[in-house]
Write a protein that holds these residues in place. Structure first.
Motif, short mmCIF file in Angstrom:
data_model
loop_
_atom_site.label_atom_id
_atom_site.label_comp_id
_atom_site.label_asym_id
_atom_site.label_seq_id
_atom_site.Cartn_x
_atom_site.Cartn_y
_atom_site.Cartn_z
N THR A 78 0.82 -1.22 0.00
CA THR A 78 0.00 0.00 0.00
C THR A 78 0.85 1.26 0.00
O THR A 78 0.31 2.37 -0.03
CB THR A 78 -0.92 0.03 1.24
OG1 THR A 78 -0.11 -0.02 2.43
CG2 THR A 78 -1.87 -1.17 1.23
N CYS A 79 2.18 1.10 0.05
CA CYS A 79 3.07 2.26 0.08
C CYS A 79 3.08 2.93 -1.30
O CYS A 79 3.35 2.29 -2.31
CB CYS A 79 4.49 1.82 0.45
SG CYS A 79 5.69 3.16 0.42
N GLN A 80 2.79 4.21 -1.34
CA GLN A 80 2.69 4.93 -2.60
C GLN A 80 3.91 5.79 -2.90
O GLN A 80 3.91 6.55 -3.87
CB GLN A 80 1.43 5.81 -2.59
CG GLN A 80 0.13 5.03 -2.49
CD GLN A 80 -0.04 4.06 -3.66
OE1 GLN A 80 0.17 4.43 -4.82
NE2 GLN A 80 -0.43 2.83 -3.36
N THR A 81 4.95 5.69 -2.08
CA THR A 81 6.19 6.41 -2.32
C THR A 81 7.31 5.42 -2.62
O THR A 81 7.22 4.24 -2.27
CB THR A 81 6.57 7.27 -1.11
OG1 THR A 81 6.66 6.44 0.05
CG2 THR A 81 5.51 8.35 -0.87
N MET A 82 8.39 5.89 -3.23
CA MET A 82 9.48 5.00 -3.59
C MET A 82 10.19 4.46 -2.37
O MET A 82 10.80 3.38 -2.43
CB MET A 82 10.47 5.73 -4.51
CG MET A 82 9.89 6.11 -5.86
SD MET A 82 11.14 6.74 -7.00
CE MET A 82 11.68 8.23 -6.14
N CYS A 83 10.11 5.18 -1.26
CA CYS A 83 10.69 4.73 -0.01
C CYS A 83 9.64 4.87 1.09
O CYS A 83 9.08 5.95 1.28
CB CYS A 83 11.93 5.55 0.35
SG CYS A 83 12.75 5.02 1.88
N PRO A 84 9.34 3.80 1.84
CA PRO A 84 8.36 3.92 2.93
C PRO A 84 8.76 4.99 3.93
O PRO A 84 9.95 5.19 4.22
CB PRO A 84 8.38 2.52 3.57
CG PRO A 84 8.88 1.62 2.50
CD PRO A 84 9.85 2.43 1.69
N ALA A 85 7.78 5.69 4.46
CA ALA A 85 8.04 6.82 5.36
C ALA A 85 8.81 6.37 6.60
O ALA A 85 9.72 7.07 7.07
CB ALA A 85 6.73 7.47 5.77
N ARG A 86 8.48 5.21 7.13
CA ARG A 86 9.17 4.74 8.35
C ARG A 86 10.64 4.46 8.05
O ARG A 86 11.51 4.82 8.86
CB ARG A 86 8.48 3.48 8.88
CG ARG A 86 9.15 2.94 10.13
CD ARG A 86 8.39 1.75 10.69
NE ARG A 86 9.08 1.18 11.85
CZ ARG A 86 8.64 0.14 12.53
NH1 ARG A 86 7.49 -0.45 12.19
NH2 ARG A 86 9.33 -0.33 13.57
N GLU A 87 10.93 3.83 6.93
CA GLU A 87 12.34 3.56 6.59
C GLU A 87 13.10 4.85 6.40
O GLU A 87 14.26 4.97 6.82
CB GLU A 87 12.43 2.71 5.32
CG GLU A 87 13.88 2.44 4.90
CD GLU A 87 14.01 1.74 3.57
OE1 GLU A 87 14.90 2.14 2.78
OE2 GLU A 87 13.25 0.79 3.32
N LEU A 88 12.46 5.84 5.77
CA LEU A 88 13.13 7.12 5.54
C LEU A 88 13.48 7.78 6.87
O LEU A 88 14.59 8.30 7.06
CB LEU A 88 12.25 8.03 4.70
CG LEU A 88 12.84 9.38 4.29
CD1 LEU A 88 14.14 9.18 3.51
CD2 LEU A 88 11.85 10.18 3.46
N ARG A 89 12.56 7.74 7.84
CA ARG A 89 12.83 8.32 9.16
C ARG A 89 13.96 7.57 9.87
O ARG A 89 14.85 8.17 10.47
CB ARG A 89 11.56 8.29 10.01
CG ARG A 89 10.47 9.24 9.57
CD ARG A 89 9.42 9.41 10.66
NE ARG A 89 8.82 8.14 11.05
CZ ARG A 89 7.73 7.62 10.48
NH1 ARG A 89 7.11 8.28 9.50
NH2 ARG A 89 7.24 6.47 10.90
N ASP A 90 13.93 6.24 9.78
CA ASP A 90 14.96 5.44 10.45
C ASP A 90 16.34 5.70 9.85
O ASP A 90 17.33 5.84 10.58
CB ASP A 90 14.62 3.94 10.33
CG ASP A 90 13.41 3.56 11.16
OD1 ASP A 90 13.02 4.35 12.04
OD2 ASP A 90 12.84 2.47 10.92
#
Length: 415
Positions: A78-90
């Protein structure tokens, strides 16, 4: 089943027959079910069999239901971005952002910020206790294809990002992440084929572009392993798909050119439909493969002149062996004190410039005299020392075909 097991079973059966014949007189009289008091009638047996049949049918229904539930439990991203938001924050907090993903103006900060429009999910190894099926961490096929196109157009084909070894390392890792998401979601169909085609083209181009780079920057074995895996998956998609894919001829030919001499790949080609097998690209690849098997380097190099750029990239890793065989054959066939072979003619056969032909002859111990003639001798031909022969120096047969083709056009298949 092993011979020992068969022998044991046979001896056991013979022993049982022997004891049965010895104890036949002592065996008690058998009483069958039909002779017992209260035995079921024939109708009762029929009813019991029908009930067993109904039970088996119910078991089959349960198994089919479980299989259907298994199919329905395949995670859907369901992720609509190339990088999931949680991974980007981590990765921001852990300072693990690649410089290609940093937000402009924050590159020199202690913890640079990630640009959501440039960050791409990285490949992560499966680990115990880690949930890799969380839909919010998985990208659906359309987003995966978007990420692949971004990696090609904005990273690999960029003229501003250097060096290309770093570009390759970044794109290679992110394509592995795309493949990982595809496997978890069991992606198939048009999007799957489109992603695999671009991945295979990128890996084939990289095998040529980075040939000869230090192992710490580029490992040809790892690139080859992933190329073979993606190519095999792509060809399976063609096989199980409906209809004839417009790019199937291209990739069947690329697979054969990359794996010259492979009996498995040649058998796969021969099992293709006649209409596909007789297409120009595959027919040419089959002819080159035949020349390779016959150790006819002159014919192979002559036929290779008709290949396009990406096909030449797939073939290029065989050129060293091909040219070595040509010099070896001529060193034995023209071994004579009085025999002189024109250097420029040898350059044409090797598909090299005259200066490079002279250099290659010296590497293999073949003499070139002051009159620009090659003096062949089977006693002087020697194999070069490890690392002395640099394949990249003899790439002109491939490089001249690139012309004005950009990397983006090559990987997207617009050549």
């Amino acid at each position: 089943m092993s011979d020992t097991f068969l022998l044991d079973v046979t001896e056991s059966a013979d022993h049982c027959v022997f004891e049965s014949s010895m104890n036949r007189r002592r065996a008690p009289r058998r009483i069958y079910h039909s002779q017992r008091r209260g035995a079921q009638s024939e109708g009762g047996w029929r009813q019991r069999n029908e009930e067993q049949g109904q039970g088996k049918a119910q078991v089959r229904e349960v198994e089919e239901s479980r299989e259907q539930q298994g199919k329905e439990t395949v995670p859907r991203g369901t992720c609509q971005t190339m990088c999931p938001a949680r991974e980007l924050r981590d990765r921001e907090a852990q300072n693990r952002l690649h410089r290609f993903e940093m937000l402009a103006g924050t590159e020199r900060d202690r913890l640079p910020k990630g640009d959501p429009l440039r960050a791409v999910k990285e490949y992560s190894r499966p680990a115990a206790g880690k949930d890799s099926t969380n839909p919010t961490h998985l990208r659906p096929p359309a987003v995966l294809l978007k990420a692949v196109c971004y990696l090609i157009d904005d990273i690999a084909a960029s003229t501003d990002l250097h060096p290309w070894t770093e570009v390759y390392s970044f794109v290679f890792d992110r394509l592995r992440g795309v493949k990982q998401d595809m496997i978890i979601q069991r992606v198939s169909g048009v999007d799957c084929v489109a992603i695999l085609e671009r991945t295979v083209r990128f890996l084939i181009y990289s095998s040529y572009q980075l040939c000869g780079e230090p192992l710490r920057l580029y490992d040809p074995r790892i690139n080859d392993m992933h190329l073979q895996e993606n190519l095999s998956w792509l060809l399976d998609c063609y096989k199980t798909g409906t209809g004839l894919n417009p790019n199937q001829e291209e990739f069947q030919a690329l697979g054969l050119l990359y794996n010259l001499g492979s009996a498995r790949v040649a058998q796969h080609i021969m099992e293709l439909p006649e209409r596909l097998r007789s297409s120009p690209a595959i027919s040419l690849a089959l002819s080159i493969n035949q020349a390779f098997l016959e150790r006819n380097p002159v014919r192979l190099l002559r036929l290779s002149q008709r290949l396009n750029f990406l096909q030449s990239c797939a073939l290029h890793r065989h050129l060293v062996t091909c040219r070595r065989d040509l010099l070896l054959i001529y060193s034995h066939g023209h071994s004579s004190r009085n025999c002189r072979f024109p250097l420029d003619r040898m350059a044409q056969l090797l598909s090299l410039e005259t200066s490079l032909t002279n250099q290659l002859c010296q590497v293999y111990g073949v003499e070139v005299n002051q009159d620009s003639h090659v003096v062949f001798s089977k006693t002087t031909f020697t194999e070069p020392e490890q690392g002395k022969l640099h394949c990249k120096l003899y790439h002109n047969i491939v490089a001249e075909k690139q012309s004005d083709l950009t990397i983006g056009r090559i990987i997207h298949g617009c050549s």
